[in-house]
Design a protein around this motif. Structure first.
Motif, mmCIF file in Angstrom:
data_model
loop_
_atom_site.group_PDB
_atom_site.id
_atom_site.type_symbol
_atom_site.label_atom_id
_atom_site.label_comp_id
_atom_site.label_asym_id
_atom_site.label_seq_id
_atom_site.Cartn_x
_atom_site.Cartn_y
_atom_site.Cartn_z
ATOM 1 N N CYS A 1 -18.967 49.328 -23.236
ATOM 2 C CA CYS A 1 -19.605 49.591 -24.534
ATOM 3 C C CYS A 1 -20.354 48.373 -25.056
ATOM 4 C CB CYS A 1 -18.545 50.018 -25.553
ATOM 5 S SG CYS A 1 -17.680 51.537 -25.116
ATOM 6 N N PHE B 1 -13.617 48.764 -37.562
ATOM 7 C CA PHE B 1 -13.162 49.830 -36.676
ATOM 8 C C PHE B 1 -12.444 50.893 -37.501
ATOM 9 C CE2 PHE B 1 -11.099 51.853 -33.063
ATOM 10 C CZ PHE B 1 -12.036 51.682 -32.058
ATOM 11 N N ARG B 2 -12.735 52.156 -37.195
ATOM 12 C CA ARG B 2 -12.149 53.258 -37.951
ATOM 13 C C ARG B 2 -10.637 53.326 -37.726
ATOM 14 N NH1 ARG B 2 -15.813 57.925 -39.287
ATOM 15 N NH2 ARG B 2 -13.826 59.022 -39.446
ATOM 16 N N ILE C 1 -14.162 48.717 -26.103
ATOM 17 C CA ILE C 1 -14.373 49.741 -27.137
ATOM 18 C C ILE C 1 -14.399 49.125 -28.534
ATOM 19 C CG2 ILE C 1 -11.936 50.328 -27.565
ATOM 20 C CD1 ILE C 1 -12.888 53.301 -27.496
ATOM 21 N N GLN D 1 -18.273 55.665 -33.196
ATOM 22 C CA GLN D 1 -16.827 55.827 -33.346
ATOM 23 C C GLN D 1 -16.496 57.201 -33.924
ATOM 24 O OE1 GLN D 1 -14.970 52.575 -35.504
ATOM 25 N NE2 GLN D 1 -16.225 51.061 -34.427
ATOM 26 N N VAL E 1 -19.969 51.925 -35.411
ATOM 27 C CA VAL E 1 -19.169 52.786 -36.289
ATOM 28 C C VAL E 1 -19.629 54.239 -36.211
ATOM 29 C CG1 VAL E 1 -18.495 53.233 -38.678
ATOM 30 C CG2 VAL E 1 -18.607 50.879 -37.841
ATOM 31 N N LEU F 1 -17.813 49.109 -30.149
ATOM 32 C CA LEU F 1 -18.496 50.388 -30.367
ATOM 33 C C LEU F 1 -18.997 50.502 -31.804
ATOM 34 C CD1 LEU F 1 -19.037 52.968 -28.664
ATOM 35 C CD2 LEU F 1 -17.009 53.966 -29.731
ATOM 36 N N LEU G 1 -14.349 60.092 -32.082
ATOM 37 C CA LEU G 1 -13.157 60.671 -32.714
ATOM 38 C C LEU G 1 -13.177 62.185 -32.621
ATOM 39 C CD1 LEU G 1 -10.567 60.281 -34.377
ATOM 40 C CD2 LEU G 1 -11.995 60.369 -36.439
ATOM 41 N N LEU H 1 -9.581 56.510 -35.739
ATOM 42 C CA LEU H 1 -9.848 56.378 -34.309
ATOM 43 C C LEU H 1 -8.848 55.423 -33.664
ATOM 44 C CD1 LEU H 1 -11.519 56.923 -31.787
ATOM 45 C CD2 LEU H 1 -13.112 55.133 -32.519
ATOM 46 N N TYR H 2 -8.500 54.366 -34.381
ATOM 47 C CA TYR H 2 -7.521 53.402 -33.868
ATOM 48 C C TYR H 2 -6.204 54.096 -33.540
ATOM 49 C CZ TYR H 2 -3.870 49.845 -34.079
ATOM 50 O OH TYR H 2 -2.758 49.082 -33.811
#
Length: 456
Positions: free
Chosen positions: A200, A296-297, A244, A252, A249, A247, A256, A300-301
């Motif tokens: 990525c 980072f979301r 990743i 992301q 947002v 990546l 997701l 998603l994490y």
């Protein structure tokens, strides 16, 4: 004596005498009259020891020896000469013969030499068996490591590979994150399906979206035809997203959706495409910290962090360095046609003292360079990069509370590990108390403990 012997001699009487003597000693004996017959025999029936006359019409004993060593190098060969001079026998020993006997053969000498040859073969077989066992024990799908840290990684791979869960692999650059991802795929139910990988961080965001999700004809200038993305190509297989943490947002959010719903749309398209893909990811960043910083979301994490694997840096598992060196030497001997078999003791010491900021990838690069430059069968200091030729500075102090920064600097990671160990020891390994001493959250300290493979 237990073992299978092949006697090669163009004189039938001599063959029969040798066979009778060895069979009386308990050996299984076969006999042939020429070199070509001997090669044909061992191709269909392996033997432990070959006794061959040196002077035979057509293919002589030396030529037979050379052909045997080319195809069956572990076979033990004893040569027999009927001529007073031992020059040809000595030449044969230089080419790999175990021993030689002179005619006329004495029963006791023949028995003793064959007995020792069988013992030599047995010992070499045991050594090869042990090496195979060690290789199987310390090598997992091209990942090498006898250290406790790596053995834990191997156990994790074995446990989680058969599942369908998402896995994220944490580790510095060069630690082998993609190798772990490939091992997970190869030991999963999807092993017969595709494994696709993308970095990525290596592709601009605008191109990465089309790479991952594909695009429709006319979606943008230059989109002259429809193109499938990696998610479609990896349907029913495994997709590995390296780095990743880099990546975008916007991507992301799209990722997701694929993880939650198993569907997406191509760039420029409106059709929903369903896929069944197992996602594996890797990063050299602390995603929990990235979430706190808004990079980072969080949702998603949590989707990605179902089963984390932490790969230790090479400097924390230096007991693996000799095995890695041997592995890379074998690899680059074959690639470059150089018979470089080992490293000098001084080189090994440098390798063990060096910090390897580039980890296993850096070590591999140094070994390949050295194999190319080596003039002999050994890697000396003069084949190493300049930074490894000079004596290395003393390692940084282990106490984080009493030190001065050396001229060459200090590793913040080393200092962080030392501080965490000191705090944990002071708090009697209470993570809650240690996190308060360090002024960080409980979860952050848990991450650091896993990252550095710290144990009470």
């Amino acid at each position: 004596m237990n073992g299978k012997i092949l006697v090669v001699d163009d004189e039938a009487i001599q063959r029969d005498i040798v066979r009778d003597i060895l069979e009386d000693q308990g050996c299984e004996v076969a006999a042939v009259g020429s070199g070509p017959e001997a090669l044909e025999y061992i191709n269909s029936s392996p033997v432990d020891v070959i006794l061959t006359d040196l002077r035979m019409p057509g293919m002589d004993g030396v030529e037979l020896l050379e052909k045997i060593k080319q195809h069956e190098p572990e076979t033990v060969v004893v040569v027999i000469t009927a001529y007073g001079s031992v020059e040809s026998a000595v030449d044969a020993m230089k080419k790999g013969a175990y021993h030689y006997l002179s005619k006329p053969l004495g029963k006791d000498e023949l028995t003793l030499v064959v007995q020792r040859a069988l013992q030599s073969k047995q010992q070499s077989d045991e050594i090869r068996s042990l090496r195979r066992e060690l290789q199987e024990r310390y090598e997992f799908h091209n990942i090498i490591g006898r250290s406790q840290n790596m053995q834990q990684v191997f156990k994790m791979i074995e446990k989680i590979a058969p599942s369908e869960s998402t896995v994220i692999i944490y580790g510095e650059s060069g630690t082998g994150k993609e190798l772990v991802a490939r091992a997970l795929h190869s030991h999963s139910k999807r092993k017969d399906q595709k494994f696709l990988a993308v970095n990525c961080a290596a592709i601009p965001d605008t191109l990465l979206e089309t790479e991952m999700f594909g695009y429709e004809k006319g979606a943008f200038t230059g989109a002259y035809a429809q193109k499938k993305g990696l998610f479609e190509e990896a349907d029913k297989g495994t997709l590995f997203l390296d780095e990743i943490g880099d990546l975008d947002v916007t991507l992301q959010a799209k990722l997701l959706r694929v993880l939650q719903e198993g569907e997406f749309q191509r760039v420029g398209g409106s059709k929903t495409i369903k896929v069944n893909v197992r996602l594996l990811a890797a990063t050299n960043k602390n995603l929990e910290e990235e979430v706190k910083e808004g990079q980072f979301r969080q949702d998603l994490y949590y989707r990605l962090n179902v089963v984390p694997i932490f790969l230790p840096p090479l400097r924390t598992r230096k007991e693996d360095i000799p095995d890695l060196i041997e592995h890379f030497l074998q690899k680059y001997q074959q690639k470059h046609g150089k018979a470089v078999k080992r490293v000098a003791p001084a080189v090994m010491k440098r390798f063990l003292d060096y910090r390897w900021e580039g980890n296993v990838r850096e070590l591999e690069s140094v070994i390949e360079r050295s194999v190319i430059l080596a003039d002999h069968d050994i890697i000396d200091l003069d084949t190493l990069p300049q930074k490894l030729q000079e004596p290395l500075a003393p390692s940084t102090p282990t106490s984080p509370l009493d030190f001065t920064i050396p001229d060459e600097g200090i590793s913040l990671e080393h200092l962080e590990r030392s501080l965490i160990e000191s705090a944990l020891n002071k708090a009697n390994w209470s993570i809650k108390k240690a996190s308060e001493l360090l002024g960080i959250s409980y979860k952050t300290l848990q991450y650091r403990i896993q990252k550095y493979h710290l144990k009470d």
